[in-house]
Motif scaffolding. Sequence first.
Motif, PDB file in Angstrom:
ATOM      1  N   ASN A 168     105.670 -67.038 103.400  1.00  0.00           N
ATOM      2  CA  ASN A 168     105.616 -67.496 102.392  1.00  0.00           C
ATOM      3  C   ASN A 168     105.414 -67.809 101.303  1.00  0.00           C
ATOM      4  OD1 ASN A 168     105.014 -69.900 104.482  1.00  0.00           O
ATOM      5  ND2 ASN A 168     102.479 -69.869 104.877  1.00  0.00           N
ATOM      6  N   PRO A 169     106.036 -68.520 100.305  1.00  0.00           N
ATOM      7  CA  PRO A 169     106.428 -67.944  98.781  1.00  0.00           C
ATOM      8  C   PRO A 169     105.132 -67.790  98.109  1.00  0.00           C
ATOM      9  CG  PRO A 169     107.184 -69.552  99.716  1.00  0.00           C
ATOM     10  CD  PRO A 169     106.400 -69.633 100.733  1.00  0.00           C
ATOM     11  N   GLU A 170     104.919 -67.224  97.059  1.00  0.00           N
ATOM     12  CA  GLU A 170     104.093 -66.573  96.004  1.00  0.00           C
ATOM     13  C   GLU A 170     102.529 -68.220  95.485  1.00  0.00           C
ATOM     14  OE1 GLU A 170     103.015 -62.736  94.042  1.00  0.00           O
ATOM     15  OE2 GLU A 170     103.665 -64.472  92.436  1.00  0.00           O
ATOM     16  N   LEU A 171     101.674 -67.759  95.813  1.00  0.00           N
ATOM     17  CA  LEU A 171     100.501 -68.660  95.311  1.00  0.00           C
ATOM     18  C   LEU A 171     100.334 -68.016  93.512  1.00  0.00           C
ATOM     19  CD1 LEU A 171     100.432 -71.774  95.895  1.00  0.00           C
ATOM     20  CD2 LEU A 171      98.268 -71.585  96.534  1.00  0.00           C
ATOM     21  N   ARG A 172     100.485 -68.823  93.121  1.00  0.00           N
ATOM     22  CA  ARG A 172      99.900 -68.034  91.824  1.00  0.00           C
ATOM     23  C   ARG A 172      99.060 -69.546  91.133  1.00  0.00           C
ATOM     24  NH1 ARG A 172     105.043 -66.938  91.373  1.00  0.00           N
ATOM     25  NH2 ARG A 172     105.129 -68.811  89.991  1.00  0.00           N
ATOM     26  N   ILE A 173      97.449 -69.102  90.577  1.00  0.00           N
ATOM     27  CA  ILE A 173      96.370 -69.594  90.041  1.00  0.00           C
ATOM     28  C   ILE A 173      95.420 -69.377  89.379  1.00  0.00           C
ATOM     29  CG2 ILE A 173      94.265 -70.749  91.173  1.00  0.00           C
ATOM     30  CD1 ILE A 173      94.785 -70.247  94.769  1.00  0.00           C
ATOM     31  N   VAL A 174      95.311 -69.734  88.112  1.00  0.00           N
ATOM     32  CA  VAL A 174      94.613 -69.376  87.233  1.00  0.00           C
ATOM     33  C   VAL A 174      92.642 -70.188  86.813  1.00  0.00           C
ATOM     34  CG1 VAL A 174      94.005 -69.959  84.693  1.00  0.00           C
ATOM     35  CG2 VAL A 174      96.554 -69.036  85.667  1.00  0.00           C
ATOM     36  N   LEU A 175      91.912 -69.780  86.779  1.00  0.00           N
ATOM     37  CA  LEU A 175      90.698 -70.387  86.785  1.00  0.00           C
ATOM     38  C   LEU A 175      89.910 -70.829  85.568  1.00  0.00           C
ATOM     39  CD1 LEU A 175      89.285 -67.568  89.972  1.00  0.00           C
ATOM     40  CD2 LEU A 175      89.377 -70.752  90.708  1.00  0.00           C
ATOM     41  N   LEU A 176      89.717 -71.817  85.004  1.00  0.00           N
ATOM     42  CA  LEU A 176      89.536 -72.272  83.885  1.00  0.00           C
ATOM     43  C   LEU A 176      87.861 -73.333  84.080  1.00  0.00           C
ATOM     44  CD1 LEU A 176      92.764 -74.305  82.521  1.00  0.00           C
ATOM     45  CD2 LEU A 176      91.916 -71.620  81.895  1.00  0.00           C
ATOM     46  N   GLY A 177      87.349 -73.062  83.766  1.00  0.00           N
ATOM     47  CA  GLY A 177      86.044 -73.431  83.376  1.00  0.00           C
ATOM     48  C   GLY A 177      85.014 -73.261  82.784  1.00  0.00           C
ATOM     49  N   MET A 178      83.821 -73.743  81.931  1.00  0.00           N
ATOM     50  CA  MET A 178      82.767 -72.934  81.586  1.00  0.00           C
ATOM     51  C   MET A 178      82.033 -72.356  82.066  1.00  0.00           C
ATOM     52  SD  MET A 178      81.350 -76.349  79.764  1.00  0.00           S
ATOM     53  CE  MET A 178      80.385 -77.200  80.812  1.00  0.00           C
ATOM     54  N   VAL A 179      81.159 -71.357  80.884  1.00  0.00           N
ATOM     55  CA  VAL A 179      80.493 -70.357  81.372  1.00  0.00           C
ATOM     56  C   VAL A 179      79.722 -70.672  82.543  1.00  0.00           C
ATOM     57  CG1 VAL A 179      78.473 -69.075  80.945  1.00  0.00           C
ATOM     58  CG2 VAL A 179      80.570 -69.631  79.164  1.00  0.00           C
ATOM     59  N   GLY A 180      79.449 -69.540  83.817  1.00  0.00           N
ATOM     60  CA  GLY A 180      78.452 -70.301  84.701  1.00  0.00           C
ATOM     61  C   GLY A 180      78.631 -71.266  85.965  1.00  0.00           C
ATOM     62  N   VAL A 181      79.969 -71.806  85.621  1.00  0.00           N
ATOM     63  CA  VAL A 181      80.026 -72.615  87.045  1.00  0.00           C
ATOM     64  C   VAL A 181      80.307 -72.165  88.249  1.00  0.00           C
ATOM     65  CG1 VAL A 181      80.556 -74.713  84.805  1.00  0.00           C
ATOM     66  CG2 VAL A 181      82.265 -73.042  85.865  1.00  0.00           C
ATOM     67  N   GLY A 182      80.938 -70.878  88.015  1.00  0.00           N
ATOM     68  CA  GLY A 182      81.280 -70.195  89.445  1.00  0.00           C
ATOM     69  C   GLY A 182      82.568 -69.987  89.512  1.00  0.00           C
ATOM     70  N   LYS A 183      83.339 -69.740  88.789  1.00  0.00           N
ATOM     71  CA  LYS A 183      84.882 -69.103  88.550  1.00  0.00           C
ATOM     72  C   LYS A 183      85.283 -68.241  89.313  1.00  0.00           C
ATOM     73  CE  LYS A 183      85.729 -69.544  83.877  1.00  0.00           C
ATOM     74  NZ  LYS A 183      85.297 -68.106  84.259  1.00  0.00           N
ATOM     75  N   SER A 184      84.275 -67.006  89.048  1.00  0.00           N
ATOM     76  CA  SER A 184      84.761 -65.506  89.067  1.00  0.00           C
ATOM     77  C   SER A 184      84.489 -65.880  91.220  1.00  0.00           C
ATOM     78  CB  SER A 184      83.795 -64.559  88.533  1.00  0.00           C
ATOM     79  OG  SER A 184      84.010 -64.254  87.246  1.00  0.00           O
ATOM     80  N   PHE A 185      83.391 -66.570  90.931  1.00  0.00           N
ATOM     81  CA  PHE A 185      82.513 -66.706  92.983  1.00  0.00           C
ATOM     82  C   PHE A 185      84.107 -67.499  93.586  1.00  0.00           C
ATOM     83  CE2 PHE A 185      80.440 -69.672  96.196  1.00  0.00           C
ATOM     84  CZ  PHE A 185      79.971 -68.210  97.105  1.00  0.00           C
ATOM     85  N   SER A 186      84.016 -68.350  92.554  1.00  0.00           N
ATOM     86  CA  SER A 186      85.346 -69.076  93.028  1.00  0.00           C
ATOM     87  C   SER A 186      86.559 -68.049  93.744  1.00  0.00           C
ATOM     88  CB  SER A 186      85.917 -70.452  92.688  1.00  0.00           C
ATOM     89  OG  SER A 186      84.671 -71.504  92.100  1.00  0.00           O
ATOM     90  N   GLY A 187      86.886 -67.907  92.849  1.00  0.00           N
ATOM     91  CA  GLY A 187      88.157 -66.758  92.792  1.00  0.00           C
ATOM     92  C   GLY A 187      87.516 -65.338  94.154  1.00  0.00           C
ATOM     93  N   ASN A 188      86.799 -65.142  94.029  1.00  0.00           N
ATOM     94  CA  ASN A 188      86.350 -63.951  95.347  1.00  0.00           C
ATOM     95  C   ASN A 188      85.531 -64.948  96.393  1.00  0.00           C
ATOM     96  OD1 ASN A 188      85.698 -61.881  93.976  1.00  0.00           O
ATOM     97  ND2 ASN A 188      83.736 -62.566  93.266  1.00  0.00           N
ATOM     98  N   THR A 189      86.136 -66.017  96.289  1.00  0.00           N
ATOM     99  CA  THR A 189      85.888 -66.610  97.847  1.00  0.00           C
ATOM    100  C   THR A 189      87.209 -67.019  98.788  1.00  0.00           C
ATOM    101  OG1 THR A 189      84.261 -67.881  97.185  1.00  0.00           O
ATOM    102  CG2 THR A 189      84.817 -68.746  98.343  1.00  0.00           C
ATOM    103  N   ILE A 190      87.972 -67.628  97.308  1.00  0.00           N
ATOM    104  CA  ILE A 190      89.478 -67.702  97.531  1.00  0.00           C
ATOM    105  C   ILE A 190      90.100 -66.606  98.167  1.00  0.00           C
ATOM    106  CG2 ILE A 190      91.454 -68.387  96.552  1.00  0.00           C
ATOM    107  CD1 ILE A 190      90.445 -69.664  94.697  1.00  0.00           C
ATOM    108  N   LEU A 191      89.892 -65.234  97.089  1.00  0.00           N
ATOM    109  CA  LEU A 191      90.658 -63.774  97.961  1.00  0.00           C
ATOM    110  C   LEU A 191      90.011 -63.192  99.205  1.00  0.00           C
ATOM    111  CD1 LEU A 191      91.801 -62.671  94.650  1.00  0.00           C
ATOM    112  CD2 LEU A 191      93.060 -63.891  96.319  1.00  0.00           C
ATOM    113  N   GLY A 192      88.287 -63.922  99.629  1.00  0.00           N
ATOM    114  CA  GLY A 192      87.543 -62.867 100.220  1.00  0.00           C
ATOM    115  C   GLY A 192      87.197 -61.726 100.452  1.00  0.00           C
ATOM    116  N   ASN A 193      87.065 -61.490  99.110  1.00  0.00           N
ATOM    117  CA  ASN A 193      86.515 -60.987  98.677  1.00  0.00           C
ATOM    118  C   ASN A 193      85.723 -60.023  97.073  1.00  0.00           C
ATOM    119  OD1 ASN A 193      86.007 -57.306  98.720  1.00  0.00           O
ATOM    120  ND2 ASN A 193      88.073 -57.036  99.416  1.00  0.00           N
TER     121      ASN A 193
END
Length: 326
Positions: free
Chosen positions: A125-150
Amino acid sequence: MNMDQRKQRRELSEEIRIIDKHGKGKGYKTISKQLAVPVTTFANIKKFKVHGTVANLPGHGHKRKIDPRLNRRIVRMVEKEPRITAKEMQAELQGEEQDIHRDKTLKMSCFSKKEGDSLLPAEENPELRIVLLGMVGVGKSFSGNTILGNDLFHSKRSLSAVTEKCQKEMRKINNQNVVVVDTPGLLNIDQTEEEIMREIKKSINLAEPGPHVFLIVLSVKERYTKKEEEMVKSIHDTFGKNTMDYTMVLFTNGEEGTKIEDFFSGNKNLHELIKKCKYGYHLLDSRPEQVPELLKKITDKVQAAEGRYYTAEMLQEAETALKTVH
């Protein structure tokens, strides 16, 4: 004589003069100066020596082992079953007289919707590119880890910013390269909005040639208040009028059984935000199928938009518009 014919005649005349001078013992550099032509033009001399002509010659190379009839059959197979693999096609075509085992055309005949389209492997499949935006403490980094599974992004619950610089990570998920760029949290008391946005803008280049989607991350454990509205306005002002065409709201901290519609239906402003987001919304909860569902939802939207993505040019336009307002 039309313009194309006159141009071809001039080019042929120049080539003849070059060959004539070279035949009289003059070097390439000397001829280049006398006729005021680039040295690269002298590739024609070598061509003339080998082939006795400077005309365009038919291409060489191996001929395709798959004839047009078999190619049409392969295309029909893909149209019927878009996810068919090359091995499955080989097995189904075993009875054909032609050798299909090593023909690269077979492997590249998947993914096309119609004959003549660009052909890519069905399993790629073609590459998929995602940018995470949001306030401090909402779980952006956690969401990135969840999406990438690591655990690629540093993540912990904190009132102060954990992510201070944009960070790009990539992983192949179900034969699709998924790029995720994490960004610093907005409305951080330790930095000015200008400093934070200056860093967040770097996400566009990190996700080059540009992100397919911005995920505005909101926590279902936090009310959508004036503070969140200011954060969304800041995002819109920074990335410009095209922002919502490439945006999805991603709700985090969901639990199995959570009905996200109940969460935003009672909040008019949040409901309005979701309606403006062309990519809609999604809830990340504890169910393992949430990530595949999210990626499929985004991929389907990208395909419906014919692969369009947010570009650096759009960011420049937004910066110009912002300067005009101020």
